[in-house]
Motif scaffolding. Structure first.
Motif, short mmCIF file in Angstrom:
data_model
loop_
_atom_site.label_atom_id
_atom_site.label_comp_id
_atom_site.label_asym_id
_atom_site.label_seq_id
_atom_site.Cartn_x
_atom_site.Cartn_y
_atom_site.Cartn_z
N SER A 214 0.83 -1.21 0.00
CA SER A 214 0.00 0.00 0.00
C SER A 214 0.86 1.26 0.00
N SER A 215 1.95 1.22 0.76
CA SER A 215 2.84 2.38 0.82
C SER A 215 3.50 2.63 -0.54
N TYR A 216 3.91 1.56 -1.19
CA TYR A 216 4.52 1.71 -2.52
C TYR A 216 3.50 2.25 -3.51
N ALA A 217 2.27 1.73 -3.45
CA ALA A 217 1.22 2.21 -4.36
C ALA A 217 0.93 3.69 -4.13
N GLU A 218 0.96 4.10 -2.86
CA GLU A 218 0.74 5.51 -2.55
C GLU A 218 1.84 6.37 -3.16
N LEU A 219 3.08 5.94 -3.03
CA LEU A 219 4.19 6.69 -3.62
C LEU A 219 4.04 6.79 -5.13
N ARG A 220 3.71 5.68 -5.77
CA ARG A 220 3.56 5.68 -7.22
C ARG A 220 2.48 6.67 -7.65
N GLU A 221 1.39 6.71 -6.91
CA GLU A 221 0.31 7.64 -7.24
C GLU A 221 0.73 9.09 -7.01
N LEU A 222 1.43 9.35 -5.90
CA LEU A 222 1.89 10.71 -5.61
C LEU A 222 2.89 11.21 -6.64
N LEU A 223 3.80 10.35 -7.05
CA LEU A 223 4.79 10.74 -8.05
C LEU A 223 4.11 11.06 -9.37
N ALA A 224 3.14 10.24 -9.75
CA ALA A 224 2.44 10.46 -11.02
C ALA A 224 1.65 11.77 -10.98
N GLU A 225 0.97 12.03 -9.86
CA GLU A 225 0.15 13.23 -9.77
C GLU A 225 0.98 14.51 -9.63
#
Length: 242
Positions: A214-225
């Motif tokens: 979940s933490s990795y997915a959050e980072l991936r989303e934040l970086l993309a946005e």
């Protein structure tokens, strides 16, 4: 005489006695000289930094008065202290040995940690380095323009030391402790990949695989946005499923 910038501005005698610098603008003057230690600071620059948009009627005289007050405080604390503030053609300079400022102690310890090949010693040295900090750098002048670059540089060094310490502790098997300790730091600095990677590894190795993913997915989303980027390719295998 010793000086502290890793936290509220601090001054101590060689035997460790705290020195009170009583007046705000005198403290601001000292902070400015510490930001530029080793280099003379032009009088005009000091006046702008200390008084900002509301200079006194006689700026040069007011600055000289604050310099006199600072010299008096240092001299009363330790004989010869007034000689630390020197007047040069290019401006005023704080003349102190590099090791007399806590920033130098922090940098010495981090350098020793990086040179060590033993993870236990590295983690201990980094813990000692981080313990030098008493709060945010130049804490009582953190909102001033003249400290901004220095505080940003020092904060980056602190975060890098925290990341290096976390990586050393991971190699020592402190997974569960790090999984708990790094959570708040990641929340404050959500886009720091190195910090997030240490936390994700700690979570995963502590048996909290779902939280790690979940933490990795959050980072991936934040970086993309925020930046239109993907995480760097060096992430551990435990994140590949996301």
């Amino acid at each position: 005489m010793r000086f502290g910038v890793l936290g509220p501005l601090g001054v101590w005698t060689e035997d460790g006695r705290a020195v009170r610098v009583p007046e705000l603008k005198v403290r601001a003057l000292l902070a400015d000289l510490l930001v530029h230690r080793g280099r003379p600071v032009p009088a005009d620059r000091l006046i702008d930094d200390v008084w900002g948009a509301k200079p006194p009627n006689n700026p040069t005289g007011a600055l000289q008065s604050k310099i006199w007050q600072l010299r008096r405080v240092l001299e009363e604390a330790e004989p010869g202290g007034r000689e630390l503030i020197v007047s040069r053609p290019a401006g005023y300079q704080l003349r102190v040995e590099p090791g007399a400022v806590d920033e130098a102690r922090f940098q010495e310890l981090t350098a020793r940690a990086r040179a060590s090949e033993h993870q236990g010693e590295r983690a201990a040295l980094l813990a000692d380095a981080l313990a030098v900090w008493r709060g945010p750098a130049f804490a009582d002048f953190a909102d001033e323009e003249f400290t901004r670059a220095a505080t940003a540089r020092l904060e980056e060094q602190r975060l890098t030391a925290l990341e290096e310490q976390a990586e050393a502790r991971l190699r020592l098997g402190e997974h569960a402790l790090l999984a708990d300790e790094l959570g708040d730091l990641v929340a404050v600095h959500p886009l720091r990949e190195r910090l997030r990677a240490a936390h994700v590894r700690a979570l995963y190795l502590a048996g909290r695989q779902s939280a790690a993913l979940s933490s990795y997915a959050e980072l991936r989303e934040l970086l993309a946005e925020s930046l239109g980027l993907d995480p760097t390719p060096s992430w551990p295998r435990c994140t590949r499923r996301s």
